[in-house]
Design a protein around this motif. Structure first.
Motif, PDB file in Angstrom:
ATOM      1  N   LEU A  27       0.867  -1.352  -0.070  1.00  0.00           N
ATOM      2  CA  LEU A  27       0.063  -0.160  -0.148  1.00  0.00           C
ATOM      3  C   LEU A  27       0.748   1.313   0.004  1.00  0.00           C
ATOM      4  O   LEU A  27       0.466   2.498  -0.610  1.00  0.00           O
ATOM      5  CB  LEU A  27      -0.967   0.009   1.017  1.00  0.00           C
ATOM      6  CG  LEU A  27      -1.832   1.209   1.333  1.00  0.00           C
ATOM      7  CD1 LEU A  27      -2.815   1.037   0.364  1.00  0.00           C
ATOM      8  CD2 LEU A  27      -2.721   0.844   2.740  1.00  0.00           C
ATOM      9  N   GLY A  28       2.034   1.050   0.598  1.00  0.00           N
ATOM     10  CA  GLY A  28       2.945   2.429   0.626  1.00  0.00           C
ATOM     11  C   GLY A  28       3.425   2.739  -0.670  1.00  0.00           C
ATOM     12  O   GLY A  28       3.547   3.921  -1.127  1.00  0.00           O
ATOM     13  N   LYS A  29       3.307   1.809  -1.599  1.00  0.00           N
ATOM     14  CA  LYS A  29       3.696   2.174  -3.009  1.00  0.00           C
ATOM     15  C   LYS A  29       2.625   2.833  -3.706  1.00  0.00           C
ATOM     16  O   LYS A  29       2.626   3.725  -4.671  1.00  0.00           O
ATOM     17  CB  LYS A  29       4.106   1.021  -3.738  1.00  0.00           C
ATOM     18  CG  LYS A  29       4.572   1.202  -5.251  1.00  0.00           C
ATOM     19  CD  LYS A  29       5.122  -0.125  -5.787  1.00  0.00           C
ATOM     20  CE  LYS A  29       5.594  -0.108  -7.349  1.00  0.00           C
ATOM     21  NZ  LYS A  29       5.968  -1.565  -7.826  1.00  0.00           N
ATOM     22  N   LEU A  30       1.532   2.276  -3.553  1.00  0.00           N
ATOM     23  CA  LEU A  30       0.026   2.568  -4.198  1.00  0.00           C
ATOM     24  C   LEU A  30      -0.373   4.079  -3.678  1.00  0.00           C
ATOM     25  O   LEU A  30      -0.804   4.983  -4.434  1.00  0.00           O
ATOM     26  CB  LEU A  30      -0.963   1.611  -4.141  1.00  0.00           C
ATOM     27  CG  LEU A  30      -0.550   0.123  -4.446  1.00  0.00           C
ATOM     28  CD1 LEU A  30      -1.726  -0.798  -4.212  1.00  0.00           C
ATOM     29  CD2 LEU A  30      -0.416   0.224  -6.048  1.00  0.00           C
ATOM     30  N   SER A  31      -0.315   4.313  -2.312  1.00  0.00           N
ATOM     31  CA  SER A  31      -0.886   5.498  -1.876  1.00  0.00           C
ATOM     32  C   SER A  31      -0.051   5.679  -0.493  1.00  0.00           C
ATOM     33  O   SER A  31      -0.439   5.222   0.593  1.00  0.00           O
ATOM     34  CB  SER A  31      -2.288   5.263  -1.697  1.00  0.00           C
ATOM     35  OG  SER A  31      -2.696   6.671  -0.946  1.00  0.00           O
ATOM     36  N   PRO A  32       1.107   6.485  -0.557  1.00  0.00           N
ATOM     37  CA  PRO A  32       1.946   6.682   0.574  1.00  0.00           C
ATOM     38  C   PRO A  32       1.016   7.233   1.512  1.00  0.00           C
ATOM     39  O   PRO A  32       1.114   7.070   2.887  1.00  0.00           O
ATOM     40  CB  PRO A  32       3.189   7.473   0.067  1.00  0.00           C
ATOM     41  CG  PRO A  32       3.017   7.141  -1.488  1.00  0.00           C
ATOM     42  CD  PRO A  32       1.886   6.881  -1.751  1.00  0.00           C
ATOM     43  N   ALA A  33       0.088   8.110   1.260  1.00  0.00           N
ATOM     44  CA  ALA A  33      -0.400   8.856   2.447  1.00  0.00           C
ATOM     45  C   ALA A  33      -1.412   8.124   3.202  1.00  0.00           C
ATOM     46  O   ALA A  33      -1.795   8.251   4.273  1.00  0.00           O
ATOM     47  CB  ALA A  33      -1.209  10.101   1.715  1.00  0.00           C
TER      48      ALA A  33
END
Length: 533
Positions: A246-252
């Protein structure tokens, strides 16, 4: 056995019975091979007590060859199951009877293998066929005993008794195996139905999840996305999400989940989605798994939430407007009527007549305000349709010129691309453009033209602009023109632009004002989102 309720059950049942027959061929091949190995390897010690070696060798080798052939036929599923099962079981009974005869008759240790064969037959072909196999095996044992007696071998009359008792054992085995087969099939049918029900339930759950208006993400304890429905991929502008961090897809979003795990009372903040630019409000729930604590993420589009809030606001405004109409309209009508009667009196001087004119003028203005509020409260829910914008604007242009009596030369169409399309309620769009076009014509110089322009951009957004050459709106005032009841005219209600923007928001579009230049001129721009265009 009851007939399967549907084709899926029938296919599963067919697959199961063929698997059982393959297990029988495998068992036969192993048994025949093991007997052959023991016989030929330990021939000097004669472990089976063979009395007729020629018959034993011939029968054993023939049975081994038959096992190979049966295994091939079962793998090919040709011919049919019932035919193959009957041939194989009758062959097993015959082969075992010959082996028993070659090893001393009914007292041979190989007699126990007949019990296994009858049990297997009852499981494969339950019902009357199970008792047929037991009968054939019993007759074979009695025949073998009779032949042994006739050949004057080491067989006593007690062998007949043992053969009869063995026959009873075979029938008892068939009966018990038949009952077990019925229970087994009932259990298998129940398990099959439960499997189908679970598969259907899983499919239904998947459908419900993928059809939800909220985006759904399931994130495992390692921060890897395990499930993402279509809405979540659309909101985050992703082609695929499963199996990726998920950090790659949406860091926020990943950062917010980490903070939420540390402090569950923390209120999530809105995040901006990918290329669409939409604001998303996340909600989190903890999922306990054997690997640790995962996270269920619900994503809501703030635009939709704003629409829902707007609908609630409009509903409240509708109730208020109905109250206004009931409480004010009737007294207003009485005031207006009394003023008209008073103005018709011949005893009034000029000053009094002026006062009655003021009463009438302001009564009409208040009535116009009430009519605008009622129009806002009666507005129907948006029913968007796909509109080919070029064709629709040409029809609107003709209708507007005809109904408003405007000069066709003053309202100019500029359609950049005839392939432009939007999703919008045509009635709402007609009302908005009529209001904006009338305002533009009224505030433009007498011979000046008003341009109605439709354009698209690389992001898939569609714009409709109404451009005039009037004096424009002061910057200080421009920030308030969409507020209800704000007007710069003495005769205005201050609801026209407010209603126009509300209608645009209800159709997922945005109405804004832009000054064309420092010298003057106004541009009212309706921008439709990329999902609509």
């Amino acid at each position: 056995m009851a007939k399967p309720a549907n084709p899926d059950n029938a296919q599963i049942e067919t697959r199961i019975v063929w698997q059982r027959l393959r297990l029988l061929t495998f068992y036969r091949l192993i048994l025949a091979g093991l007997l052959a190995v023991l016989y030929f390897a330990l021939q000097d010690s004669n472990p089976f007590g063979v009395q007729d070696h020629g018959l034993f060798r011939f029968t054993l080798l023939a049975w081994l060859v038959f096992s190979l052939a049966a295994g091939t036929a079962t793998r090919l599923e040709r011919p049919g199951f019932r035919f193959q099962a009957m041939v194989q079981l009758f062959t097993d009974i015959g082969a075992l009877s010959l082996l028993i005869h070659a090893t001393g008759g009914v007292s041979s240790p190989l007699t126990a293998l007949l019990v296994i064969t009858i049990a297997v037959g009852a499981l494969l072909l339950p019902g009357r066929m199970a008792y047929l196999f037991a009968a054939v095996a019993s007759i074979a044992l009695l025949l073998e005993t009779g032949v042994s007696l006739l050949e004057l071998e080491n067989t006593s009359i007690s062998s007949v008794t043992r053969a009869g008792l063995m026959g009873l054992v075979l029938f008892a085995t068939a009966a018990l195996a038949h009952v077990l087969a019925i229970r087994l099939r009932e259990s298998e049918a129940l398990a099959t139905q439960r499997g189908i029900d679970l598969a259907n339930l899983q499919q239904l759950n998947q459908y419900v999840i993928h059809q939800l208006q909220s985006g759904i993400l399931v994130v495992d304890p390692d921060g890897v996305v395990r499930l993402a429905n279509d809405r979540a991929r659309a909101l985050l502008n992703l082609n695929t999400a499963e199996g990726q961090p998920l950090g790659k897809l949406s860091p926020a979003l990943a950062e917010q989940i980490e903070r939420w795990h540390d402090n569950p009372a923390l209120q999530p903040e809105s995040i901006q989605a990918g290329a669409s630019g939409a604001d998303l409000t996340p909600r989190f729930a903890r999922l306990e798994t054997s690997q640790g604590s995962g996270t269920l993420v619900l994503l809501d589009d703030d635009t939709l939430l704003a629409q829902q809030s707007q609908q609630l606001k409009l509903a409240s405004l509708g109730r208020m407007s109905a109250s206004i109409a009931h409480e004010i309209r009737n007294p207003l009508g009485a005031i207006s009527h009394a003023a008209q009667l008073l103005s018709e009196s011949g005893s009034l001087n000029g000053g009094d007549k002026r006062l009655t004119e003021i009463i009438n003028n302001h009564s009409r203005r208040v009535n116009e305000i009430i009519e605008s509020i009622l129009q806002l409260s009666r507005r129907s829910v948006s029913q968007p349709q796909e509109l080919r914008l070029g064709e629709w604007l040409r029809l609107f242009h003709g209708e507007f010129i005809e109904t408003e009596g405007a000069d066709a030369a003053r309202l100019v169409l500029d359609i950049g691309d005839d392939e432009l399309s939007i999703e919008c309620d045509p009635g709402h769009l007609r009302q908005v453009l009529s209001n904006l076009s009338k305002n533009a014509l009224r505030h433009s110089p007498e011979q000046a033209t008003v341009e109605l322009r439709a354009t698209g951009n690389h992001a898939g957004r569609v714009r409709i602009e109404i451009l005039d050459n009037g004096p424009g709106i002061d910057r200080e005032v421009a920030t308030q023109i969409f507020e209800p009841f704000f007007t710069t005219e003495n005769s205005g209600t201050g609801l026209g632009l407010y209603i126009a923007r509300e209608l645009c928001e209800q159709n997922r579009a945005h109405l804004s004002y832009h000054r064309r230049s420092e010298a003057g001129g106004s541009c009212f721009r309706i921008e439709f989102s990329a999902s609509n265009g």
